[in-house]
Design a protein around this motif. Sequence first.
Motif, PDB file in Angstrom:
ATOM      1  N   GLN A 204      39.529  34.070  30.689  1.00 53.75           N
ATOM      2  CA  GLN A 204      39.997  32.812  31.240  1.00 53.75           C
ATOM      3  C   GLN A 204      40.127  32.937  32.754  1.00 53.75           C
ATOM      4  OE1 GLN A 204      40.401  30.293  29.264  1.00 53.75           O
ATOM      5  NE2 GLN A 204      41.526  28.748  30.433  1.00 53.75           N
ATOM      6  N   VAL A 205      39.474  32.054  33.457  1.00 54.45           N
ATOM      7  CA  VAL A 205      39.500  32.065  34.918  1.00 54.45           C
ATOM      8  C   VAL A 205      40.597  31.152  35.421  1.00 54.45           C
ATOM      9  CG1 VAL A 205      38.198  31.484  36.988  1.00 54.45           C
ATOM     10  CG2 VAL A 205      37.042  32.597  35.075  1.00 54.45           C
ATOM     11  N   GLN A 206      41.389  31.638  36.354  1.00 52.82           N
ATOM     12  CA  GLN A 206      42.395  30.813  37.008  1.00 52.82           C
ATOM     13  C   GLN A 206      41.996  30.620  38.473  1.00 52.82           C
ATOM     14  OE1 GLN A 206      43.794  33.861  35.366  1.00 52.82           O
ATOM     15  NE2 GLN A 206      43.585  32.629  33.518  1.00 52.82           N
ATOM     16  N   LEU A 207      42.228  29.409  38.962  1.00 52.19           N
ATOM     17  CA  LEU A 207      41.885  29.061  40.338  1.00 52.19           C
ATOM     18  C   LEU A 207      43.134  28.604  41.070  1.00 52.19           C
ATOM     19  CD1 LEU A 207      38.650  26.999  39.578  1.00 52.19           C
ATOM     20  CD2 LEU A 207      38.787  29.398  40.243  1.00 52.19           C
TER      21      LEU A 207
ATOM     22  N   ILE B  40      31.424  35.169  40.176  1.00 51.74           N
ATOM     23  CA  ILE B  40      31.243  33.858  39.549  1.00 51.74           C
ATOM     24  C   ILE B  40      29.960  33.217  40.061  1.00 51.74           C
ATOM     25  CG2 ILE B  40      32.213  31.546  39.332  1.00 51.74           C
ATOM     26  CD1 ILE B  40      34.989  32.843  39.474  1.00 51.74           C
ATOM     27  N   ASN B  41      29.177  32.655  39.150  1.00 50.22           N
ATOM     28  CA  ASN B  41      27.876  32.103  39.515  1.00 50.22           C
ATOM     29  C   ASN B  41      27.974  30.990  40.549  1.00 50.22           C
ATOM     30  OD1 ASN B  41      26.138  33.748  38.031  1.00 50.22           O
ATOM     31  ND2 ASN B  41      26.471  32.567  36.173  1.00 50.22           N
ATOM     32  N   THR B  42      28.761  29.990  40.260  1.00 47.70           N
ATOM     33  CA  THR B  42      28.864  28.838  41.163  1.00 47.70           C
ATOM     34  C   THR B  42      30.330  28.542  41.448  1.00 47.70           C
ATOM     35  OG1 THR B  42      26.829  27.870  40.285  1.00 47.70           O
ATOM     36  CG2 THR B  42      28.298  26.406  41.501  1.00 47.70           C
ATOM     37  N   MET B  43      30.643  28.347  42.698  1.00 48.59           N
ATOM     38  CA  MET B  43      31.984  27.925  43.100  1.00 48.59           C
ATOM     39  C   MET B  43      31.848  26.840  44.164  1.00 48.59           C
ATOM     40  SD  MET B  43      34.291  31.404  43.318  1.00 48.59           S
ATOM     41  CE  MET B  43      35.841  30.475  43.291  1.00 48.59           C
ATOM     42  N   GLY B  44      32.850  25.999  44.217  1.00 49.80           N
ATOM     43  CA  GLY B  44      32.795  24.959  45.227  1.00 49.80           C
ATOM     44  C   GLY B  44      33.940  23.992  45.120  1.00 49.80           C
ATOM     45  N   TRP B  45      33.678  22.772  45.571  1.00 47.29           N
ATOM     46  CA  TRP B  45      34.735  21.775  45.698  1.00 47.29           C
ATOM     47  C   TRP B  45      34.259  20.393  45.260  1.00 47.29           C
ATOM     48  CZ3 TRP B  45      39.447  23.556  47.196  1.00 47.29           C
ATOM     49  CH2 TRP B  45      39.477  24.826  47.779  1.00 47.29           C
ATOM     50  N   TYR B  46      35.150  19.724  44.558  1.00 47.83           N
ATOM     51  CA  TYR B  46      35.014  18.317  44.241  1.00 47.83           C
ATOM     52  C   TYR B  46      36.235  17.600  44.813  1.00 47.83           C
ATOM     53  CZ  TYR B  46      31.139  18.994  40.942  1.00 47.83           C
ATOM     54  OH  TYR B  46      29.920  19.273  40.364  1.00 47.83           O
TER      55      TYR B  46
ATOM     56  N   CYS C  10      39.151  22.729  43.391  1.00 51.09           N
ATOM     57  CA  CYS C  10      38.275  23.880  43.364  1.00 51.09           C
ATOM     58  C   CYS C  10      37.539  23.904  42.023  1.00 51.09           C
ATOM     59  CB  CYS C  10      39.097  25.144  43.535  1.00 51.09           C
ATOM     60  SG  CYS C  10      38.136  26.673  43.531  1.00 51.09           S
ATOM     61  N   TYR C  11      36.299  24.322  42.070  1.00 48.49           N
ATOM     62  CA  TYR C  11      35.434  24.332  40.890  1.00 48.49           C
ATOM     63  C   TYR C  11      34.793  25.700  40.781  1.00 48.49           C
ATOM     64  CZ  TYR C  11      31.009  23.413  38.392  1.00 48.49           C
ATOM     65  OH  TYR C  11      29.936  23.459  37.540  1.00 48.49           O
ATOM     66  N   ALA C  12      34.765  26.221  39.558  1.00 51.98           N
ATOM     67  CA  ALA C  12      34.103  27.500  39.326  1.00 51.98           C
ATOM     68  C   ALA C  12      33.381  27.438  37.984  1.00 51.98           C
ATOM     69  CB  ALA C  12      35.109  28.642  39.325  1.00 51.98           C
TER      70      ALA C  12
ATOM     71  N   SER D 282      30.907  27.113  30.884  1.00 56.19           N
ATOM     72  CA  SER D 282      32.066  26.222  30.987  1.00 56.19           C
ATOM     73  C   SER D 282      32.608  26.207  32.401  1.00 56.19           C
ATOM     74  CB  SER D 282      33.164  26.699  30.031  1.00 56.19           C
ATOM     75  OG  SER D 282      32.709  26.657  28.700  1.00 56.19           O
ATOM     76  N   PRO D 283      32.924  25.035  32.928  1.00 56.99           N
ATOM     77  CA  PRO D 283      33.520  24.951  34.258  1.00 56.99           C
ATOM     78  C   PRO D 283      35.033  25.151  34.202  1.00 56.99           C
ATOM     79  CG  PRO D 283      33.179  22.760  33.418  1.00 56.99           C
ATOM     80  CD  PRO D 283      32.672  23.696  32.367  1.00 56.99           C
ATOM     81  N   TYR D 284      35.580  25.585  35.308  1.00 58.01           N
ATOM     82  CA  TYR D 284      37.018  25.714  35.474  1.00 58.01           C
ATOM     83  C   TYR D 284      37.414  24.931  36.715  1.00 58.01           C
ATOM     84  CZ  TYR D 284      36.848  29.502  32.067  1.00 58.01           C
ATOM     85  OH  TYR D 284      36.662  30.229  30.924  1.00 58.01           O
ATOM     86  N   TRP D 285      38.637  24.413  36.682  1.00 57.78           N
ATOM     87  CA  TRP D 285      39.137  23.576  37.772  1.00 57.78           C
ATOM     88  C   TRP D 285      40.482  24.084  38.269  1.00 57.78           C
ATOM     89  CZ3 TRP D 285      35.902  19.917  39.599  1.00 57.78           C
ATOM     90  CH2 TRP D 285      34.866  19.485  38.764  1.00 57.78           C
TER      91      TRP D 285
END
Length: 115
Positions: A1-4, A31-37, A95-97, A102-105
């Motif tokens: 489980q990823v925490q941001l 992590i493959n993709t990280m960024g922002w929404y 934050c998005y990962a 599965s995406p994490y927020w």
Amino acid sequence: QVQLVESGGGLVQAGGSLRLSCAASGTSLIINTMGWYRQAPGKQRELVAVMARSGVTDYANSVKGRFTVSRDYGKNTVYLQMNSLKPEDTAVYYCYARPSFSPYWGQGTQVTVSS
């Protein structure tokens, strides 16, 4: 489980700058993709900027030339440098990962730009 965990939001005048940070924990892999929404009141959540593990980036047209996404791969941390901020950039920034499927927020951080 990823925490941001995000940091760096706040109130700034139009034309000013802010830097957001997001640190991921719960995985030792890059992590493959990280960024922002972001999501403004009454609007849908929209992509701001993301960066793949390869270094490829994708930006919303509205922020190109003003925002820069970057990563520290060793720390699984993503940054968003926001310059020349406008009132229409006001929103909750998430934050998005996406490590795999599965995406994490993150919990979101408020950015308010006053005119």
